[in-house]
Enzyme design. Structure first.
Site, PDB file in Angstrom:
ATOM      1  N   THR A 163       0.821  -1.216   0.000  1.00 36.27           N
ATOM      2  CA  THR A 163       0.000   0.000   0.000  1.00 36.27           C
ATOM      3  C   THR A 163       0.850   1.260   0.000  1.00 36.27           C
ATOM      4  O   THR A 163       0.476   2.288  -0.560  1.00 36.27           O
ATOM      5  CB  THR A 163      -0.939  -0.011   1.229  1.00 36.27           C
TER       6      THR A 163
ATOM      7  N   ASP B  55       0.313  -6.913   4.795  1.00 41.11           N
ATOM      8  CA  ASP B  55      -0.412  -8.179   5.016  1.00 41.11           C
ATOM      9  C   ASP B  55       0.510  -9.333   5.397  1.00 41.11           C
ATOM     10  O   ASP B  55       0.207 -10.113   6.303  1.00 41.11           O
ATOM     11  CB  ASP B  55      -1.199  -8.577   3.753  1.00 41.11           C
TER      12      ASP B  55
HETATM   13  N1  ASP Z   1      -2.787  -5.385   0.882  1.00 37.56           N
HETATM   14  C1  ASP Z   1      -1.645  -4.551   1.110  1.00 37.56           C
HETATM   15  C2  ASP Z   1      -0.355  -5.356   1.027  1.00 37.56           C
HETATM   16  O1  ASP Z   1      -0.057  -6.068   1.961  1.00 37.56           O
HETATM   17  C3  ASP Z   1      -1.790  -3.922   2.433  1.00 37.56           C
HETATM   18  C4  ASP Z   1      -0.643  -3.053   2.838  1.00 37.56           C
HETATM   19  O2  ASP Z   1       0.345  -2.891   2.176  1.00 37.56           O
HETATM   20  O3  ASP Z   1      -0.804  -2.484   3.904  1.00 37.56           O
HETATM   21  O4  ASP Z   1       0.330  -5.236   0.055  1.00 37.56           O
END
Ligand code: ASP
Length: 325
Positions: free
Chosen positions: A13, A90
């Site tokens: 993210t 994640d």
């Molecule tokens: N879904 C994202 C990932 O793990 C969440 C994040 O980066 O916070 O890449």
């Protein structure tokens, strides 16, 4: 301490933006990430190297292993004092733990991410990167193993877990708490990192599955894995590592088939231990050849087993990697 901090980018993210049609997707380059953090100029020289730009659910143990070897090469450069790795949140704890087990040496390595993308109101990425670089550049972080730096807190790779799907204060170290804190003017550690292990296979064995056995769950999934011929199974039981008795025939079958079976608990703290004597207890499982996994979570025991199976398939030797004092 002199030298630069190298930031290795992997995605997550922290490197995403909202697309009106697709939702939040990878979009931000490594140099753009760093350019969004002007106060880095006052910390130390920083160099960005792009490793990948993927969401962390797309991380695999193989990619983590490649990342570990790349990070180790970077750390071997004499002018590098520390490494920061940007990563999706994640699966950050799994990558952190693989690197913690694999990388030898004392130079600081900090994993960092963001819960809010660059397009949201008050994104947390820039401040998190600043804290991670300050931590990686600090003498206090030397010899502390792989660290996760999020929301100003510093956590040990072995202990940290993502606890909330969205809140910026998602990373916690249940039971033991954070190692330290990145304050405005200094990096503070209030406890040290004890009991670090090193497992350095020349290849990894990825065919290892994690199975959670909730109340009343039998051996159906375990039998599927035995039929598939997997190399390892990590079981997540309840409490001290106990499962329903109807899971036991499949567990016995797995051990007899030569599959490494490691037992963990769904509890966030404490070790699995062979205290109970009833059917399905950790004791009954240990007696038929199940390895007690100690106090790490199921997902981290899987990472450890993936590395350990790259060193040995001997059950006693494998058991020696788990539940160390
Ligand atoms: N879904 C994202 C990932 O793990 C969440 C994040 O980066 O916070 O890449």
């Amino acid at each position: 301490m002199n030298g630069k901090v190298v930031v290795l980018t992997t995605g997550g993210t922290i490197a995403m933006r909202a697309d009106p049609d697709l939702g939040v997707v990878p979009a931000v380059s490594g140099p753009e990430l760093i350019a969004a953090v002007p106060p880095l100029d006052g910390v130390c020289p920083v160099e960005v190297r792009e490793f990948a730009n993927i969401p962390s659910p797309h991380m695999t143990p193989r990619i983590m292993y490649d990342l570990a070897r790349m990070a180790e090469k970077v750390l071997a450069e004499p002018e590098v004092r520390g490494v920061v790795i940007t990563h999706g949140t994640d699966t950050m704890e799994e990558t952190a733990y693989l690197l913690d087990l694999f990388i030898a040496g004392d130079k600081p390595v900090c994993l960092v991410g963001a819960m809010r993308s660059a397009a949201e109101i008050s994104p947390d990425g820039p401040k998190n990167i600043l804290c991670a670089v300050r931590c990686a550049a600090s003498p206090q972080a030397v010899g502390m193993g792989l660290l996760v730096v999020m929301n100003e807190e510093i956590h040990a790779a072995r202990e940290v877990t993502k606890s909330h799907t969205a809140n910026p204060k998602t990373f916690i170290s249940p039971f033991w708490g954070p190692l330290g804190y990145v304050d405005e003017d200094r990096v503070i550690f209030r406890r040290s990192r004890l009991g670090r292990q090193n497992i350095r296979p020349t290849a990894i064995v990825e065919d290892v599955y994690l199975v959670t056995l909730a109340a009343g769950v039998d051996d159906f999934l375990i039998n599927c894995l035995v039929d598939k011929g997997v190399k390892g199974i990590v079981i997540e039981g309840s409490g001290r590592g106990n499962v329903h008795e109807s899971a036991m025939p499949g567990i016995r079958r797995a051990v007899e088939a030569g599959i490494a079976v490691v037992l963990t608990s769904r509890c966030f703290g404490g070790r699995v231990l062979d205290v109970y004597g009833y059917a399905g207890s950790a004791r009954r499982q240990r007696e038929i050849g199940v390895i007690l996994g100690g106090e790490i979570s199921g997902q981290k025991a899987r990472i450890k087993l993936i590395l350990a199976l790259g060193v040995t398939s001997d059950r006693e030797q494998l058991a020696g990697y788990f539940d160390q004092p």
